[in-house]
Design an enzyme around this catalytic site. Structure first.
Site, mmCIF file in Angstrom:
data_model
loop_
_atom_site.group_PDB
_atom_site.id
_atom_site.type_symbol
_atom_site.label_atom_id
_atom_site.label_comp_id
_atom_site.label_asym_id
_atom_site.label_seq_id
_atom_site.Cartn_x
_atom_site.Cartn_y
_atom_site.Cartn_z
ATOM 1 N N HIS A 18 0.842 -1.202 0.000
ATOM 2 C CA HIS A 18 0.000 0.000 0.000
ATOM 3 C C HIS A 18 0.880 1.256 0.000
ATOM 4 O O HIS A 18 0.608 2.219 -0.707
ATOM 5 C CB HIS A 18 -0.886 0.024 1.253
ATOM 6 N N LYS A 42 -18.193 -6.877 9.183
ATOM 7 C CA LYS A 42 -16.921 -7.586 9.312
ATOM 8 C C LYS A 42 -16.099 -6.991 10.435
ATOM 9 O O LYS A 42 -15.814 -5.795 10.427
ATOM 10 C CB LYS A 42 -16.156 -7.461 7.979
ATOM 11 N N ARG A 91 -2.566 -6.154 -8.649
ATOM 12 C CA ARG A 91 -1.432 -7.069 -8.492
ATOM 13 C C ARG A 91 -1.467 -8.217 -9.483
ATOM 14 O O ARG A 91 -0.441 -8.820 -9.785
ATOM 15 C CB ARG A 91 -1.441 -7.667 -7.072
ATOM 16 N N SER A 129 -2.649 -7.890 2.679
ATOM 17 C CA SER A 129 -2.910 -7.802 4.119
ATOM 18 C C SER A 129 -3.211 -9.192 4.669
ATOM 19 O O SER A 129 -2.830 -9.515 5.800
ATOM 20 C CB SER A 129 -4.102 -6.880 4.383
#
Ligand code: ADP
Length: 164
Positions: A18, A42, A91, A129
């Site tokens: 990031h 969440k 990515r 992450s």
């Protein structure tokens, strides 16, 4: 008025992947607002306040980066903050598929807001992450994936039970 981009995400936790994206984004935009999404459905790994604290410490002294939370639609958050761009990273082809559908939905809702993608540098394409959370959950040292100079104490004292 300069160009402002919103970089939305969970950042749970914020990684050097990031960080690299922000650094490169600052070559394109005058200002970047890192927007940490609050998802009431969440629980996440790190509490929102910790995520904010970590990210703010990374960009301490960088006047062109702001860190905020948001719990509404990304395009509405952009309008509230007078940002006409959304910054996202890609990515892999999996990221592309996912990002494409989100960007398309955002464009249909607010055509004046443009999503700008930056391709991850090769050294960061496998970093996420969730990889960092996995490493931490096995009580291994994940510092090489986290920005330098942050307070790592939280990661050493974490509670594995909070990982979903
Ligand atoms: P989300 O839950 O919204 O996907 P993330 O925090 O996982 O939020 O990611 C935020 C953005 O950062 C996404 O656009 C993602 O593709 C990008 N990103 C995540 N990891 C990397 C990385 N290693 N290199 C470049 N971009 C990344």
């Amino acid at each position: 008025m300069g160009k402002t981009a919103v970089f939305p995400g969970s950042f749970d936790p914020f990684t050097i992947g990031h960080q690299s994206l922000i650094k490169r984004g600052l070559d394109i935009f005058d200002k970047i607002i890192i927007a940490v999404g609050i998802n009431s459905q969440k629980k996440g790994f790190m509490p929102i306040e910790k995520r904010l604290e970590l990210i703010k410490s990374v960009f301490q002294g960088e006047k062109r980066v702001e860190v905020k939370t948001f719990s509404n639609l990304t395009v509405d958050f952009c309008k509230e903050n007078k940002a006409r761009h959304i910054l996202r990273g890609i990515r892999s082809s999996t990221d592309y598929e996912y990002e494409h559908s989100i960007a398309e939905a955002n464009r249909l809702m607010s055509p004046e807001i443009e999503t700008v993608f930056i391709l991850a540098l090769p050294e960061y394409t496998s970093l996420s992450s969730s990889v960092v959370r996995e490493i931490i959950s096995y009580k291994r040292d994940a510092r090489k994936f986290l920005p330098a100079g942050i307070n790592y104490e939280y990661f050493f004292n974490y509670n594995p039970d909070i990982i979903q």
